[in-house]
Design an enzyme around this catalytic site. Structure first.
Site, PDB file in Angstrom:
ATOM      1  N   ILE A 184       0.840  -1.191   0.000  1.00 19.06           N
ATOM      2  CA  ILE A 184       0.000   0.000   0.000  1.00 19.06           C
ATOM      3  C   ILE A 184       0.877   1.244   0.000  1.00 19.06           C
ATOM      4  O   ILE A 184       1.795   1.374   0.814  1.00 19.06           O
ATOM      5  CB  ILE A 184      -0.917   0.034   1.246  1.00 19.06           C
ATOM      6  CG1 ILE A 184      -1.913  -1.131   1.229  1.00 19.06           C
ATOM      7  CG2 ILE A 184      -1.631   1.381   1.364  1.00 19.06           C
ATOM      8  CD1 ILE A 184      -2.960  -1.051   0.124  1.00 19.06           C
ATOM      9  N   LYS A 185       0.583   2.164  -0.905  1.00 15.36           N
ATOM     10  CA  LYS A 185       1.238   3.474  -0.908  1.00 15.36           C
ATOM     11  C   LYS A 185       0.245   4.500  -0.383  1.00 15.36           C
ATOM     12  O   LYS A 185      -0.886   4.590  -0.867  1.00 15.36           O
ATOM     13  CB  LYS A 185       1.697   3.876  -2.305  1.00 15.36           C
ATOM     14  CG  LYS A 185       2.405   5.229  -2.320  1.00 15.36           C
ATOM     15  CD  LYS A 185       2.516   5.801  -3.722  1.00 15.36           C
ATOM     16  CE  LYS A 185       3.137   7.207  -3.673  1.00 15.36           C
ATOM     17  NZ  LYS A 185       3.010   7.918  -4.958  1.00 15.36           N
TER      18      LYS A 185
END
Length: 360
Positions: free
Chosen positions: A241-242
């Site tokens: 996840i960014k």
């Protein structure tokens, strides 16, 4: 095996007046509740999942490349801003990056784990570089040439194209909270399922986008709202996840107050038991929402400015101490002279290599 370096004095200097607070803070939520990065990350976390052997190999390639190889941490160069912000706004500060090859050269010279960029960039140099650094193909983008400008992520590339040019992973953005988010969730979920079938890993830019989030503060950066975006991201099987670094909390309450209507669902214990106003605690809440860290959280480095080195080091320290797995830094690195960009990446990576910066 990657050598461990300790640079606490240099890091403390860049952190300035915040150094002691950021380097000694004890987190509200115990690190014992988290799955923390380490050399055995793929074996410990992903080998028990439904990911295929081919996906495991792709993930291992990501985590085994660059200066942070075999640490469990990631340092990634993302360059999709030529579409998101226009090529002029992105590359005029340093015109060498109009040439796609220089994007790849920067990632390699800086010892990044991977480079994340567009179909055009990767396709233009894939035969020369696909075997030298892991490729992440960003599938969708928001373009700002249509009038009036709008915020909508649309598909520019396919999973098959990513596989054909040698990518080990695909990336995509969803604007959670936007009117278009339902379609984007469906599109990206299908693309990620196909990417896993092709043996590639998946990375999701879990961004918020709605004018209602802009009130007395920009609640696009609220821990409670970005945390829920992260949870939606791991639900559609993003392997990484960014997310933007959170700056405050109570986004649900702010939207409800501004709209005059109830909004979403939350719990008061999020604000009393699971977080404080400290940036490490706010970021830890983001990690919690990534299945307690099973899916790694990488925070973004933000726009370029006057204090890029200090801001990047601050973000890296917060991410690491919160239990995240790395930093993805674009404009701060490629909008400056090439060697300075390399130096900034190394400064970020040194935070993750330092044994003296521990998980809070």
């Amino acid at each position: 095996m990657t050598a461990t370096v300790s640079v606490p004095s240099a890091i403390a200097s860049l952190l300035g007046d915040e150094a002691e607070d950021l380097l000694t803070h004890q987190a509200k939520v115990s690190k014992d509740l988290l799955h923390l990065p380490g050399p055995d990350w793929v074996d410990r976390i992903f080998a028990q999942t439904d990911r295929s052997p081919q996906v495991l190999r792709s993930l291992q390639q990501l985590y085994s490349s660059g200066r942070l190889a075999n640490t469990g941490y990631l340092s990634i160069l993302p360059v999709d801003q030529g579409i998101e912000h226009s090529a002029a706004a992105s590359f005029a500060p340093n015109p060498i990056y109009f040439d796609s090859e220089n994007i790849i050269r920067l990632a390699i010279s800086a010892g990044c784990n991977a480079v994340a960029t567009t179909l055009g960039v990767l396709g233009s140099v894939s035969r020369k570089y696909a075997h030298k650094i892991p490729f992440i193909l960003k599938l969708n983008h928001n373009e700002l040439l249509t009038y009036p400008n709008q915020s909508d992520q649309i598909m520019f590339a396919s999973v098959e194209q990513a596989w054909n040019l040698g990518a080990v992973a695909v990336g995509a953005t969803i604007y959670f909270g936007s009117p278009e988010s339902t379609r984007q969730i469906q599109e990206v979920s299908q693309a990620f399922a196909q990417a896993h079938e092709y043996g590639m890993a998946t990375i999701l830019w879990c961004y918020l986008r709605n004018d209602i989030f802009k009130q007395d503060k920009d609640y696009h950066l609220a821990a409670d709202l970005t945390g829920q975006a992260n949870h939606l991201g791991v639900t559609i099987q993003a392997d990484i996840i960014k997310q933007k670094l959170p700056e405050f909390n109570n986004g649900y309450a702010a939207v409800a107050k501004a709209s005059g209507h109830s909004y979403g669902k939350t719990d008061k214990r999020v604000y009393s038991d699971l977080t404080t106003d400290h940036p490490i605690d706010l970021t830890r809440y983001q990690v919690l929402n990534c299945y307690a860290g099973r899916m790694g959280l990488i925070n973004s480095g933000g726009a370029s400015g006057k204090n890029d080195f200090a801001e990047a080091i601050r973000t890296a320290v917060i991410n690491k101490r919160a239990g995240g797995c790395g930093l993805i830094s674009g404009r701060k690195t490629f909008q400056r002279p090439f060697e300075e960009g390399v130096k900034l990446f190394h400064a970020i990576q040194d935070v993750y290599l330092s044994s003296e910066i521990a998980i809070a």
